[in-house]
Scaffold this active site. Structure first.
Site, PDB file in Angstrom:
ATOM      1  N   THR A   1       0.894  -1.213  -0.217  1.00  0.00           N
ATOM      2  CA  THR A   1      -0.040   0.057  -0.002  1.00  0.00           C
ATOM      3  C   THR A   1       0.753   1.310   0.082  1.00  0.00           C
ATOM      4  O   THR A   1       0.576   2.096  -0.844  1.00  0.00           O
ATOM      5  CB  THR A   1      -0.787  -0.031   1.272  1.00  0.00           C
TER       6      THR A   1
ATOM      7  N   ASN B   1      -5.701  -8.859  -8.312  1.00  0.00           N
ATOM      8  CA  ASN B   1      -6.057  -9.739  -7.001  1.00  0.00           C
ATOM      9  C   ASN B   1      -7.155 -10.171  -7.118  1.00  0.00           C
ATOM     10  O   ASN B   1      -7.385 -11.527  -6.338  1.00  0.00           O
ATOM     11  CB  ASN B   1      -5.861  -8.544  -5.880  1.00  0.00           C
TER      12      ASN B   1
ATOM     13  N   GLN C   1       0.558  -8.798  -6.709  1.00  0.00           N
ATOM     14  CA  GLN C   1       0.285 -10.107  -6.786  1.00  0.00           C
ATOM     15  C   GLN C   1       0.879 -10.998  -7.708  1.00  0.00           C
ATOM     16  O   GLN C   1       1.192 -12.161  -7.778  1.00  0.00           O
ATOM     17  CB  GLN C   1      -1.278 -10.188  -7.329  1.00  0.00           C
TER      18      GLN C   1
ATOM     19  N   HIS D   1       4.690  -9.918   2.091  1.00  0.00           N
ATOM     20  CA  HIS D   1       3.801 -11.284   2.707  1.00  0.00           C
ATOM     21  C   HIS D   1       3.169 -11.831   1.500  1.00  0.00           C
ATOM     22  O   HIS D   1       2.663 -12.884   1.758  1.00  0.00           O
ATOM     23  CB  HIS D   1       2.937 -10.633   3.729  1.00  0.00           C
TER      24      HIS D   1
ATOM     25  N   THR E   1      13.749   5.203  10.173  1.00  0.00           N
ATOM     26  CA  THR E   1      14.622   4.228  10.272  1.00  0.00           C
ATOM     27  C   THR E   1      14.293   2.951   9.779  1.00  0.00           C
ATOM     28  O   THR E   1      13.086   2.426   9.855  1.00  0.00           O
ATOM     29  CB  THR E   1      14.719   3.827  11.933  1.00  0.00           C
TER      30      THR E   1
ATOM     31  N   CYS F   1      -8.994  -7.452   1.016  1.00  0.00           N
ATOM     32  CA  CYS F   1      -9.057  -5.947   1.606  1.00  0.00           C
ATOM     33  C   CYS F   1     -10.113  -5.292   1.523  1.00  0.00           C
ATOM     34  O   CYS F   1     -10.651  -4.362   2.406  1.00  0.00           O
ATOM     35  CB  CYS F   1      -8.120  -5.431   0.310  1.00  0.00           C
TER      36      CYS F   1
HETATM   37  N1  PLP Z   1      -2.134  -4.129  -4.485  1.00  0.00           N
HETATM   38  C1  PLP Z   1      -2.505  -5.357  -4.771  1.00  0.00           C
HETATM   39  C2  PLP Z   1      -2.762  -5.838  -6.060  1.00  0.00           C
HETATM   40  C3  PLP Z   1      -3.039  -5.998  -3.552  1.00  0.00           C
HETATM   41  O1  PLP Z   1      -3.546  -7.345  -3.818  1.00  0.00           O
HETATM   42  C4  PLP Z   1      -2.575  -5.603  -2.323  1.00  0.00           C
HETATM   43  C5  PLP Z   1      -3.170  -6.492  -1.262  1.00  0.00           C
HETATM   44  O2  PLP Z   1      -3.788  -7.326  -1.243  1.00  0.00           O
HETATM   45  C6  PLP Z   1      -1.948  -4.316  -2.314  1.00  0.00           C
HETATM   46  C7  PLP Z   1      -1.893  -3.684  -3.275  1.00  0.00           C
HETATM   47  C8  PLP Z   1      -1.771  -3.957  -0.801  1.00  0.00           C
HETATM   48  O3  PLP Z   1      -0.789  -4.539  -0.293  1.00  0.00           O
HETATM   49  P1  PLP Z   1      -0.570  -4.618   1.374  1.00  0.00           P
HETATM   50  O4  PLP Z   1      -2.124  -4.749   1.875  1.00  0.00           O
HETATM   51  O5  PLP Z   1       0.443  -5.698   1.840  1.00  0.00           O
HETATM   52  O6  PLP Z   1      -0.216  -3.115   1.648  1.00  0.00           O
END
Ligand code: PLP
Length: 377
Positions: free
Chosen positions: A70, A148, A176, A198, A234, A322
């Site tokens: 994000t 996603n 993704q 992750h 940091t 999300c």
């Molecule tokens: N972009 C895409 C395509 C995602 O699928 C996601 C999370 O599912 C994100 C951005 C955001 O990643 P994060 O939640 O690890 O900040």
């Protein structure tokens, strides 16, 4: 539990935990400090940055470590669009993750012009429409590498062929894609790329933005000037080490995993379409992430199906994790032309390193009855 939600998050790889541990227990200095403890941390950080850059075919100084995908997306969209002297116009695709879409909308509220490029029924971006939208004052185009919710992989080379000749920077959200697809940034033809650790076996809350050195970037976080002034704060050395090890681990087995997961996915897709009346695959049948299978079940709420599956020990997702709290139909499915009622029935299974043929069979055993029960039939 049968865990089929790797697009939401995937467990850390074992080698990541082993690599990270010394940086939590022994090498604990601040990498900006001028003493031995700081130098040791900086050495680990430099090696991690180099390792990430190697996977991208890029220079280590172009990698900005962030607290996840994000932040990387926010930094890319706002940082590139506002740093460019040539104008105040951005173009993003209609199926971007909210981390891109909402950032672009925030730019619009601050006076930028925003155009949204549509997709076809498979979720593939309309390159000709993009060509018509890009203008001399466009400061950024952002098109994700793979989606996603529906798994569709975008034709980035074609998008790049529109942007490059006009000198418009192209950002791609590879959150993704990073676990499954090649990441050579020159081959992709992109100028900026976001990733989240992750999703490929690293730690949550870690990620990076790669930005080509020729593209100016305005920081979001001001402060001590870490990350070459592009991201103050940091630096989390342990997470950076984990990100590098995870990325290498995922990319090292990428081809073999893609073959294995595609075979499992095909079995799942064929099995679901054959055994669940009214089931429909969303996204493209072929242009999709290896382990990604997403469906709509006409007339049956996605959340109800999830609850039934959970009762049988199967964890998957409705569209994207999300936006799981949102009552609204998915903007991604609406963009592919589905009506809102059908879009609300979305269920997504995403396979990853721990997924097996038995996981797929477990879904096929219980899904037909789960959909029947969830639909009150
Ligand atoms: N972009 C895409 C395509 C995602 O699928 C996601 C999370 O599912 C994100 C951005 C955001 O990643 P994060 O939640 O690890 O900040």
């Amino acid at each position: 539990m049968t865990y089929l939600d790797h697009a939401a998050t995937s467990p850390p790889r074992r080698e990541v935990l082993e690599a990270v541990w010394p940086y939590l227990t022994q090498v604990t200095g601040n990498p900006s400090s001028a003493h031995e403890a700081g130098r040791a941390a900086k050495a680990g950080l430099d090696a991690a940055r180099q390792a990430i850059a190697d996977v991208l075919g890029a220079r280590p100084g172009e990698v900005v470590l962030t607290a996840g995908g994000t932040e990387a997306d926010n930094l890319a969209v706002t940082g590139i669009a506002t740093a460019a002297p040539r104008g105040r116009h951005v173009v993003v695709s209609a199926i971007e993750h909210p981390a891109v879409l909402e950032t672009a909308r925030a730019l619009r509220r601050s006076g930028f012009a925003l155009d949204v490029v549509g997709v076809d029924a498979d979720g593939v971006v309309d390159v000709e429409q993009l060509r018509a939208l890009v203008r001399p004052d466009t400061t950024l185009v952002s098109v994700m590498y793979a989606n996603n919710e529906i798994g569709t992989v975008q034709p980035l080379a074609e998008v790049s062929a529109v942007c490059r000749p006009l000198g418009v920077p192209l950002h791609t959200d590879a959150v993704q894609a990073a676990a499954h697809l090649p990441l050579d940034v020159d081959a992709l033809g992109v100028d900026a790329l976001s990733a989240s650790a992750h999703k490929f076996g690293g730690l949550r809350g870690a990620g990076f933005l790669w930005v080509r050195s020729s593209v100016p970037l305005e920081p979001l976080l001001h402060g001590g000037g870490q990350e070459r002034g592009r991201r103050s704060g940091t630096t989390d050395v342990a997470s950076a080490v984990g990100t590098a090890v995870a990325l290498h681990g995922a990319q090292a087995v990428r081809a073999a995993e893609a073959e294995r997961l595609t075979a499992l996915r095909e079995r799942l897709v064929e099995g679901v379409l054959a055994s669940v009346p009214g089931a429909r695959l969303t996204g493209s049948r072929t242009r999709r992430l290896p382990g990604h299978a997403s469906f709509c079940f006409a007339g049956v709420g996605g959340e109800a199906v999830l609850a039934e599956l959970e009762g049988h020990g199967i964890a998957c997702s409705s569209g994207s994790a999300c936006s799981a709290d949102s009552e609204d139909a998915s903007h991604v499915l609406l963009a592919t032309g589905l009506d809102a009622d059908l879009a609300r029935t979305a269920v997504r299974f995403t396979l990853g390193p721990t997924s097996t043929a038995e996981d797929v069979e477990a879904v096929l055993r219980v899904l037909p009855a789960a959909v029947r029960t969830a639909g009150g039939r």
